[in-house]
Design a protein around this motif. Structure first.
Motif, PDB file in Angstrom:
ATOM      1  N   LEU A  89       0.834  -1.195   0.000  1.00  0.00           N
ATOM      2  CA  LEU A  89       0.000   0.000   0.000  1.00  0.00           C
ATOM      3  C   LEU A  89       0.872   1.250   0.000  1.00  0.00           C
ATOM      4  N   PRO A  90       0.482   2.274  -0.739  1.00  0.00           N
ATOM      5  CA  PRO A  90       1.235   3.535  -0.674  1.00  0.00           C
ATOM      6  C   PRO A  90       1.067   4.163   0.709  1.00  0.00           C
ATOM      7  N   GLY A  91       2.079   4.894   1.154  1.00  0.00           N
ATOM      8  CA  GLY A  91       1.996   5.539   2.454  1.00  0.00           C
ATOM      9  C   GLY A  91       2.410   4.601   3.575  1.00  0.00           C
ATOM     10  N   ILE A  92       1.924   4.881   4.768  1.00  0.00           N
ATOM     11  CA  ILE A  92       2.247   4.059   5.935  1.00  0.00           C
ATOM     12  C   ILE A  92       0.966   3.651   6.655  1.00  0.00           C
ATOM     13  N   VAL A  93       1.050   2.517   7.326  1.00  0.00           N
ATOM     14  CA  VAL A  93      -0.069   2.017   8.125  1.00  0.00           C
ATOM     15  C   VAL A  93       0.334   2.105   9.598  1.00  0.00           C
ATOM     16  N   LEU A  94      -0.433   2.855  10.359  1.00  0.00           N
ATOM     17  CA  LEU A  94      -0.188   3.007  11.798  1.00  0.00           C
ATOM     18  C   LEU A  94      -1.046   1.995  12.537  1.00  0.00           C
ATOM     19  N   MET A 110       7.019   8.253  15.066  1.00  0.00           N
ATOM     20  CA  MET A 110       7.116   9.707  15.003  1.00  0.00           C
ATOM     21  C   MET A 110       8.376  10.129  14.240  1.00  0.00           C
ATOM     22  N   ALA A 111       9.480   9.418  14.495  1.00  0.00           N
ATOM     23  CA  ALA A 111      10.735   9.742  13.801  1.00  0.00           C
ATOM     24  C   ALA A 111      10.600   9.500  12.301  1.00  0.00           C
ATOM     25  N   LEU A 112       9.920   8.408  11.927  1.00  0.00           N
ATOM     26  CA  LEU A 112       9.719   8.105  10.512  1.00  0.00           C
ATOM     27  C   LEU A 112       8.876   9.188   9.844  1.00  0.00           C
ATOM     28  N   ILE A 113       7.800   9.603  10.503  1.00  0.00           N
ATOM     29  CA  ILE A 113       6.929  10.646   9.946  1.00  0.00           C
ATOM     30  C   ILE A 113       7.703  11.950   9.798  1.00  0.00           C
ATOM     31  N   SER A 114       8.523  12.293  10.787  1.00  0.00           N
ATOM     32  CA  SER A 114       9.342  13.511  10.702  1.00  0.00           C
ATOM     33  C   SER A 114      10.334  13.430   9.556  1.00  0.00           C
ATOM     34  N   GLU A 115      10.932  12.241   9.361  1.00  0.00           N
ATOM     35  CA  GLU A 115      11.891  12.062   8.278  1.00  0.00           C
ATOM     36  C   GLU A 115      11.225  12.223   6.915  1.00  0.00           C
ATOM     37  N   ILE A 116      10.024  11.656   6.789  1.00  0.00           N
ATOM     38  CA  ILE A 116       9.316  11.730   5.509  1.00  0.00           C
ATOM     39  C   ILE A 116       8.901  13.156   5.192  1.00  0.00           C
ATOM     40  N   THR A 117       8.353  13.855   6.188  1.00  0.00           N
ATOM     41  CA  THR A 117       7.739  15.168   5.962  1.00  0.00           C
ATOM     42  C   THR A 117       8.662  16.348   6.223  1.00  0.00           C
ATOM     43  N   GLY A 118       9.747  16.115   6.978  1.00  0.00           N
ATOM     44  CA  GLY A 118      10.609  17.224   7.357  1.00  0.00           C
ATOM     45  C   GLY A 118      10.014  18.127   8.413  1.00  0.00           C
ATOM     46  N   ARG A 125      -8.097  -2.774  13.761  1.00  0.00           N
ATOM     47  CA  ARG A 125      -8.338  -1.464  13.175  1.00  0.00           C
ATOM     48  C   ARG A 125      -7.034  -0.665  13.134  1.00  0.00           C
ATOM     49  N   CYS A 126      -6.714  -0.136  11.972  1.00  0.00           N
ATOM     50  CA  CYS A 126      -5.478   0.625  11.783  1.00  0.00           C
ATOM     51  C   CYS A 126      -5.806   1.962  11.119  1.00  0.00           C
ATOM     52  N   VAL A 127      -4.781   2.784  10.976  1.00  0.00           N
ATOM     53  CA  VAL A 127      -4.901   4.074  10.302  1.00  0.00           C
ATOM     54  C   VAL A 127      -3.968   4.058   9.096  1.00  0.00           C
ATOM     55  N   HIS A 128      -4.512   4.347   7.933  1.00  0.00           N
ATOM     56  CA  HIS A 128      -3.728   4.359   6.693  1.00  0.00           C
ATOM     57  C   HIS A 128      -3.606   5.802   6.221  1.00  0.00           C
ATOM     58  N   ILE A 129      -2.372   6.314   6.178  1.00  0.00           N
ATOM     59  CA  ILE A 129      -2.156   7.682   5.735  1.00  0.00           C
ATOM     60  C   ILE A 129      -1.085   7.712   4.655  1.00  0.00           C
ATOM     61  N   CYS A 130      -1.221   8.679   3.765  1.00  0.00           N
ATOM     62  CA  CYS A 130      -0.218   8.883   2.722  1.00  0.00           C
ATOM     63  C   CYS A 130       0.319  10.298   2.883  1.00  0.00           C
ATOM     64  N   LEU A 131       1.600  10.400   3.204  1.00  0.00           N
ATOM     65  CA  LEU A 131       2.242  11.675   3.480  1.00  0.00           C
ATOM     66  C   LEU A 131       3.022  12.155   2.263  1.00  0.00           C
ATOM     67  N   THR A 132       2.981  13.451   2.015  1.00  0.00           N
ATOM     68  CA  THR A 132       3.792  14.019   0.948  1.00  0.00           C
ATOM     69  C   THR A 132       5.231  14.109   1.433  1.00  0.00           C
ATOM     70  N   SER A 133       6.131  13.442   0.721  1.00  0.00           N
ATOM     71  CA  SER A 133       7.524  13.353   1.144  1.00  0.00           C
ATOM     72  C   SER A 133       8.318  14.550   0.640  1.00  0.00           C
ATOM     73  N   VAL A 134       9.233  15.030   1.494  1.00  0.00           N
ATOM     74  CA  VAL A 134      10.106  16.129   1.101  1.00  0.00           C
ATOM     75  C   VAL A 134      11.461  15.605   0.616  1.00  0.00           C
ATOM     76  N   GLN A 181       9.901   7.573  -0.911  1.00  0.00           N
ATOM     77  CA  GLN A 181       8.450   7.531  -1.047  1.00  0.00           C
ATOM     78  C   GLN A 181       7.945   6.288  -0.313  1.00  0.00           C
ATOM     79  N   PRO A 182       7.432   6.435   0.897  1.00  0.00           N
ATOM     80  CA  PRO A 182       7.110   5.265   1.725  1.00  0.00           C
ATOM     81  C   PRO A 182       5.948   4.441   1.189  1.00  0.00           C
ATOM     82  N   HIS A 183       6.107   3.125   1.273  1.00  0.00           N
ATOM     83  CA  HIS A 183       5.043   2.168   1.003  1.00  0.00           C
ATOM     84  C   HIS A 183       5.062   1.147   2.133  1.00  0.00           C
TER      85      HIS A 183
END
Length: 213
Positions: free
Chosen positions: A19-24, A122-130, A163-172, A176-178
């Motif tokens: 899946l594109p993005g990340i699954v929390l 949180m570190a992964l999300i920060s790395e992806i988004t800056g 139940r999970c959360v599926h989000i797709c973040l715009t990478s800086v 490109q996370p999958h």
């Protein structure tokens, strides 16, 4: 790799997918559907303000003062949620559990909340988004929110009974996370397959390092 794969027992291997993005691996504490691109805020502390700073003694002389303090906290929490709404923030990604008053006003002002994320997530999300975590309280609650992550979609994802959360973040960055949804009949099989995938990716990393040199 640990944050970019989810093992799902009870399904055949053929059900595995990317899946594109990340699954929390969390459930929404508050979910407010929103269409199109939205803004997300990272937080690492409770959004309900405390009556005092750490190490500071707070003395109340009456029940009336205590109730007035609680009303102040409630109004300040609501003001923050209004501020997020004005800044088009539709998603809070929190490393801590938020209090009920925060969840209440989040739902009221159309802000989805995912809480108790790990430091690795949180570190992964920060790395992806800056984007760095937001510190909400200080002398000026209404100060401009300058660091928000762009999310192209955010939705619930049901993996069997989880139940999970599926989000797709715009990478800086170029990354490109999958996320790999790895299915198998039992946990043991999933663990073997996950280990094999991780070893394969490690081998590819080493191969490309050698080629680059």
């Amino acid at each position: 790799f640990a944050e970019l794969h989810v093992a799902v027992p009870g399904l055949p291997l053929a059900s595995s997918r990317v899946l594109p993005g990340i699954v929390l691996r969390r459930e929404f504490a508050a979910y407010c559907p929103a269409d199109g691109e939205l803004r997300a805020l990272l937080v690492t502390e409770p959004l309900r303000p405390a009556l005092t700073a750490p190490g500071v003694e707070f003395v109340l002389d009456s029940e009336g003062q205590y109730q007035a303090s609680l009303r102040w906290i409630t109004k300040r929490t609501e003001a923050l949620m209004k501020h997020l709404q004005r800044n088009n923030v539709k998603l809070l990604l929190s490393s801590v559990k938020q209090e009920e008053v925060v969840i209440y006003y989040a739902k009221l002002y159309g802000v989805s909340v995912v809480e108790c994320l790990s430091s690795e997530e949180m570190a992964l999300i920060s790395e992806i988004t800056g984007v760095s975590p937001y510190a909400p309280f200080g002398d000026n609650v209404d100060r401009a929110i300058t660091e928000t992550a762009v999310v192209t979609f955010c939705q619930p994802l049901l993996l069997v009974s989880k139940r999970c959360v599926h989000i797709c973040l715009t990478s800086v960055c170029a990354f490109q996370p999958h996320c790999l949804i790895l299915c198998g009949p039992v946990d043991g099989v999933n663990e073997q397959h996950a280990a094999a995938f991780q070893e394969a990716f490690t081998m590819l990393q080493q191969l490309f390092k050698t080629v680059d040199q």
